[in-house]
Design a protein around this motif. Structure first.
Motif, PDB file in Angstrom:
ATOM      1  N   SER A  81      48.032  53.767  45.773  1.00  0.00           N
ATOM      2  CA  SER A  81      48.136  53.388  47.188  1.00  0.00           C
ATOM      3  C   SER A  81      47.869  54.563  48.124  1.00  0.00           C
ATOM      4  O   SER A  81      47.445  54.361  49.262  1.00  0.00           O
ATOM      5  CB  SER A  81      49.520  52.800  47.469  1.00  0.00           C
ATOM      6  N   ALA A  82      48.107  55.797  47.667  1.00  0.00           N
ATOM      7  CA  ALA A  82      47.874  56.970  48.512  1.00  0.00           C
ATOM      8  C   ALA A  82      46.403  57.389  48.458  1.00  0.00           C
ATOM      9  O   ALA A  82      45.616  56.867  47.663  1.00  0.00           O
ATOM     10  CB  ALA A  82      48.764  58.126  48.058  1.00  0.00           C
ATOM     11  N   GLU A  92      47.116  38.710  37.174  1.00  0.00           N
ATOM     12  CA  GLU A  92      46.224  38.889  38.317  1.00  0.00           C
ATOM     13  C   GLU A  92      46.893  39.852  39.289  1.00  0.00           C
ATOM     14  O   GLU A  92      48.063  39.675  39.632  1.00  0.00           O
ATOM     15  CB  GLU A  92      45.956  37.541  38.985  1.00  0.00           C
ATOM     16  N   LEU A  93      46.170  40.879  39.686  1.00  0.00           N
ATOM     17  CA  LEU A  93      46.680  41.844  40.659  1.00  0.00           C
ATOM     18  C   LEU A  93      46.039  41.592  42.013  1.00  0.00           C
ATOM     19  O   LEU A  93      44.811  41.490  42.109  1.00  0.00           O
ATOM     20  CB  LEU A  93      46.384  43.273  40.200  1.00  0.00           C
ATOM     21  N   HIS A  94      46.879  41.503  43.025  1.00  0.00           N
ATOM     22  CA  HIS A  94      46.406  41.251  44.379  1.00  0.00           C
ATOM     23  C   HIS A  94      46.445  42.541  45.193  1.00  0.00           C
ATOM     24  O   HIS A  94      47.490  43.200  45.272  1.00  0.00           O
ATOM     25  CB  HIS A  94      47.270  40.194  45.058  1.00  0.00           C
ATOM     26  N   THR A  95      45.328  42.894  45.781  1.00  0.00           N
ATOM     27  CA  THR A  95      45.264  43.982  46.754  1.00  0.00           C
ATOM     28  C   THR A  95      44.992  43.368  48.121  1.00  0.00           C
ATOM     29  O   THR A  95      44.838  42.150  48.256  1.00  0.00           O
ATOM     30  CB  THR A  95      44.152  44.981  46.401  1.00  0.00           C
ATOM     31  N   ALA A  96      44.918  44.200  49.153  1.00  0.00           N
ATOM     32  CA  ALA A  96      44.600  43.684  50.483  1.00  0.00           C
ATOM     33  C   ALA A  96      43.182  43.136  50.541  1.00  0.00           C
ATOM     34  O   ALA A  96      42.859  42.314  51.410  1.00  0.00           O
ATOM     35  CB  ALA A  96      44.778  44.796  51.524  1.00  0.00           C
ATOM     36  N   LEU A 154      41.554  54.782  44.984  1.00  0.00           N
ATOM     37  CA  LEU A 154      42.499  55.448  45.876  1.00  0.00           C
ATOM     38  C   LEU A 154      42.694  54.612  47.131  1.00  0.00           C
ATOM     39  O   LEU A 154      41.831  53.810  47.507  1.00  0.00           O
ATOM     40  CB  LEU A 154      41.991  56.844  46.238  1.00  0.00           C
ATOM     41  N   ALA A 155      43.838  54.839  47.799  1.00  0.00           N
ATOM     42  CA  ALA A 155      44.180  54.082  49.019  1.00  0.00           C
ATOM     43  C   ALA A 155      44.039  52.586  48.770  1.00  0.00           C
ATOM     44  O   ALA A 155      43.548  51.830  49.608  1.00  0.00           O
ATOM     45  CB  ALA A 155      43.298  54.523  50.184  1.00  0.00           C
ATOM     46  N   CYS A 156      44.497  52.163  47.609  1.00  0.00           N
ATOM     47  CA  CYS A 156      44.360  50.759  47.207  1.00  0.00           C
ATOM     48  C   CYS A 156      45.659  50.328  46.528  1.00  0.00           C
ATOM     49  O   CYS A 156      45.782  50.386  45.304  1.00  0.00           O
ATOM     50  CB  CYS A 156      43.164  50.584  46.269  1.00  0.00           C
ATOM     51  N   GLY A 157      46.623  49.920  47.337  1.00  0.00           N
ATOM     52  CA  GLY A 157      47.914  49.513  46.809  1.00  0.00           C
ATOM     53  C   GLY A 157      47.889  48.092  46.276  1.00  0.00           C
ATOM     54  O   GLY A 157      47.088  47.261  46.710  1.00  0.00           O
ATOM     55  N   ILE A 158      48.764  47.826  45.325  1.00  0.00           N
ATOM     56  CA  ILE A 158      48.908  46.481  44.776  1.00  0.00           C
ATOM     57  C   ILE A 158      50.002  45.759  45.563  1.00  0.00           C
ATOM     58  O   ILE A 158      51.103  46.274  45.735  1.00  0.00           O
ATOM     59  CB  ILE A 158      49.267  46.525  43.280  1.00  0.00           C
TER      60      ILE A 158
END
Length: 433
Positions: free
Chosen positions: A35-36, A244-248, A229-233
């Motif tokens: 996420s960072a 299944e993983l959801h990102t924005a 990077l900069a991709c939080g779940i």
């Protein structure tokens, strides 16, 4: 079967990147979601005033086999990347303990019996204590606090304050009246009872992102994986045959998921999954302990007597001379571990307290050009006796939990984090444990 595996790792700290490297080395497609904007988690590089810092000053021990193995696997060089010091404990003007180059555990016994700052009776008590632990296999019938263990072995107050308390806080980041004696014994067993080099102290010359996670990301990508990077779940959703993983931005499917985030984030991600209620309960029950790191940039001529030196009964517990360690001349680092009165001080007041101690202890009268205080208020879990830490394998097959707070022999250390990541990776691999 290996070809059917498609593993996601949530979190790009030491635990997550250890899992990712172990999987990538076995040819498993792996995707890391951080996420960072940078990797490292709670052991990461920080830039300030054109100077490379870390969010906390860590050191490694020679017995951190898994961490050192993976650093070398991704292209590091342990002898180049670290300043290696033989076991030594210096509390300025109060204690000097240095291990000679003898086989373990003779090196420790010699160090204890020749320690300066302890009287003859204290040296003998400390040596008898270590011999007793060795005879017991560093195993207790029942876990108790470190304070209780020291009392059982008649380690008096002065000996405790000078030797065992600093060791306990450095190893477990937990005060002796709260700390697990068995976990401390696990560390002493591995560091002091096998090979002499296991007790060596390794001070990184690189920032903690560059030391391993950044190299690990390159290794993963060179082996067909991806690091986001900069991709939080935002959510983990079980589905037939995986998750299944959801990102924005989107949703992606994976056969396995390794959740290697901080305890707070892990609890948030796992809470919507009813089957993991017990895991979430164990995570949320963990008490947290802080670590404060104070960076002081002095003129380049300012240095300490040793690369690492402790202070006795001061606000500053350990001081590091980054000039000697990493060529950052004049940069002095003070580390204050675990809970204490320092938490009531503002950052300016804390920095001034450290500067005053440097003046009084070492005669450093030069003015610091700048200071930076980094307060990690939830740096580690409180390593209490009989703690029910969450297991790597959750109640949902294929969903695994990594992090220094998960079940294992070690306290919240880099080695504990890396071991947990490796453990989760191997649980993903058919026929591996």
């Amino acid at each position: 079967m290996a070809e059917e595996l498609n593993v996601a790792v949530i979190g790009g700290g030491y635990a997550g990147m250890a899992a990712a490297v172990e999987l990538a080395a076995d040819g498993i497609p792996v995707s890391v979601f951080e996420s960072a904007k940078q990797l490292g988690g709670r052991a990461r590089g920080v830039a300030y005033n054109d100077t490379q810092l870390d969010n906390g000053q860590h050191l490694l021990l020679g017995c951190y086999y898994e961490t050192l193995r993976l650093i070398e696997r991704v292209g590091g060089d342990v002898e180049r990347d670290f300043l290696r010091l033989p076991l030594q404990l210096d509390l300025h003007h109060h204690l000097e303990l240095r291990a000679p180059r003898l086989p373990a555990p003779l090196h420790l016994l010699a160090a204890l019996l020749n320690a300066k700052g302890l009287n003859c009776n204290e040296r003998l008590k400390a040596a008898r204590f270590m011999l007793s632990l060795r005879l017991s296999g560093f195993t207790l019938k029942k876990d108790i606090t470190v304070a209780e263990l020291l009392a059982q072995h008649r380690q008096d107050a002065d000996l405790t304050h000078k030797l065992w308390e600093p060791l306990c806080i450095a190893a477990l980041n937990t005060p002796i009246h709260k700390a697990s004696a068995q976990v401390l014994l696990n560390v002493l067993r591995d560091a002091l009872n096998r090979q002499r080099a296991d007790s060596d102290m390794l001070l990184p010359r690189l920032d903690f992102t560059s030391l391993f996670p950044q190299r690990a990301a390159m290794f993963v990508e060179n082996h067909g994986g991806k690091v986001h990077l900069a991709c939080g779940i935002e959510a983990i959703v079980p589905q037939d045959g995986g998750f299944e993983l959801h990102t924005a931005q989107d949703a992606q499917s994976f056969s396995h998921v390794i959740c290697a985030t901080s305890p707070t984030v892990a609890a948030r991600l796992l809470a919507p999954l009813p089957a993991l209620a017990d895991t979430v309960r164990r995570i949320e029950a963990l008490e947290q302990q802080p670590i404060y790191t104070v960076y002081l940039q002095y003129p380049e001529t300012v240095c300490l007597p040793h690369p690492m030196i402790g202070l006795h009964r001061r606000v500053s517990q350990w001081l590091f001379d980054k000039g000697t360690i990493a060529g950052q001349d004049g940069l002095i680092v003070a580390v204050i571990s675990a809970e204490g009165g320092h938490q009531a001080l503002g950052q300016e007041e804390l920095a001034q307290s450290v500067m005053q101690e440097l003046r009084e202890e070492f005669g450093i009268t030069s003015a610091a050009r700048w200071f930076k205080v980094i307060a990690e208020k939830r740096a580690t879990f409180c390593c209490a006796p009989n703690l029910q830490r969450p297991a790597a394998q959750t109640a949902l097959p294929g969903l695994l939990l990594a992090g220094d707070y998960t079940a294992g022999d070690y306290p919240a250390t880099l080695e504990g984090a890396v071991q947990s990541g490796v453990r989760c990776a191997r649980l993903c691999l058919p026929g591996r444990k």
